[in-house]
Design an enzyme around this catalytic site. Structure first.
Site, PDB file in Angstrom:
ATOM      1  N   ALA A  73     102.499   2.778  32.166  1.00 18.50           N
ATOM      2  CA  ALA A  73     103.235   3.594  33.126  1.00 18.50           C
ATOM      3  C   ALA A  73     104.242   2.694  33.831  1.00 18.50           C
ATOM      4  O   ALA A  73     104.096   1.475  33.864  1.00 18.50           O
ATOM      5  CB  ALA A  73     102.275   4.233  34.126  1.00 18.50           C
ATOM      6  N   GLU A 141      94.757  -1.908  34.403  1.00 19.26           N
ATOM      7  CA  GLU A 141      94.984  -1.361  35.740  1.00 19.26           C
ATOM      8  C   GLU A 141      94.170  -2.038  36.835  1.00 19.26           C
ATOM      9  O   GLU A 141      94.671  -2.232  37.958  1.00 19.26           O
ATOM     10  CB  GLU A 141      94.697   0.152  35.744  1.00 19.26           C
ATOM     11  CG  GLU A 141      95.699   0.977  34.967  1.00 19.26           C
ATOM     12  CD  GLU A 141      95.378   1.124  33.491  1.00 19.26           C
ATOM     13  OE1 GLU A 141      96.069   1.885  32.797  1.00 19.26           O
ATOM     14  OE2 GLU A 141      94.418   0.448  33.014  1.00 19.26           O
TER      15      GLU A 141
END
Length: 267
Positions: A73, A141
């Site tokens: 992302a 993440e």
């Protein structure tokens, strides 16, 4: 079809090749790209001339076609997210991801480089994953102080098991294509130059079968996966009844008994 800024689409021989193309960002997923994906997948699903969708990454700014599938992302967009904005971003991604998972067409991820974070997650939303030998998968993440937000905690565990998923997410360790194949994250690993030919050959093989039956089988697998086995088998029996009342069933079984090639046209 709509025109897109961050996607390219080519359709031939009932195969759609959809490439995510943000060369300067290694194809990272931002809100604009997610919105475009949602529109593109809606339009592709409505097309009777597309039986299989291949999702891949476009070349980087130097023209390297095997640098990145989707590098993740877009952190430059995420850095100042509030909690409600982050939640909305995850929900936005879930729409095209669920389309990849549930659309009547078979979806194949042709992973041609980095598949990190959102890249790993979007590949897992596809029915089948084929990786080039240089592909790298990972969920980085927690090293950024967050968690996967595009389905990674859920789809990864379902594909590779809870223990492997926890290891990848907790350590942020990447896995190469060979290890991804070993743990069941991808279906095939091929040489870089064989990636798209292999994906298209598999697509052609799938298209040669009963496309309507495959779409029903896909729905049965997806919907039954989280059911208890009794209700799942009952659902399968109901769908088995449905496909036994089609032109393709009559043609397919007739061709088998007559020892000829079947012409399956339902979709």
């Amino acid at each position: 079809m709509s025109e897109f800024k961050n996607l390219t689409l080519d359709v031939a021989d009932q195969i759609a090749v959809l490439a995510i193309s943000r060369p300067a960002a290694l194809n990272a997923l931002n809100s604009e790209t997610l919105d475009e994906l949602n529109v593109a997948l809606t339009e592709i699903e409505a097309r009777d001339d597309v039986k299989v969708l291949i999702l891949t990454g476009g070349p980087d700014k130097k023209g390297n076609e095997f640098k990145s599938f989707v590098a993740g992302a877009d952190i430059s967009e995420m850095v100042n997210f509030t909690a409600p904005q982050a939640r909305a971003f995850g929900i936005k991604a879930s729409e095209p991801f669920f389309k990849l998972m549930n659309m009547r067409q078979v979806t194949i991820a042709a992973v041609n480089g980095f598949a990190l974070g959102g890249g790993c997650e979007i590949s897992m939303a596809c029915d089948i994953r084929i990786a080039s030998e240089n592909a790298i998968f990972g969920q980085p993440e927690t090293g950024l102080g967050i968690i996967p937000g595009f389905g990674g905690t859920q789809r990864l565990a379902r594909l590779v098991g809870m223990g492997r998923a926890k290891e990848m997410i907790f350590t942020c360790d990447n896995v190469d294509a060979a290890e991804a194949y070993r743990i069941g994250l991808v279906n095939k690993v091929v040489a870089k130059e064989e990636l798209m030919p292999t994906a298209k050959a598999m697509a052609a093989k799938i298209i040669s079968k009963g496309s309507y039956a495959i779409s029903v089988a896909k729905a049965a697998i997806n919907n039954g996966y989280d059911m208890d086995i009794k209700n799942a088998v009952e659902m399968e029996a109901n769908l088995f009844g449905v496909v036994n009342d089609t032109n393709d069933k009559k043609e397919g079984m007739g061709a088998f008994l007559e020892k000829r090639a079947a012409n399956l046209t339902d979709f």
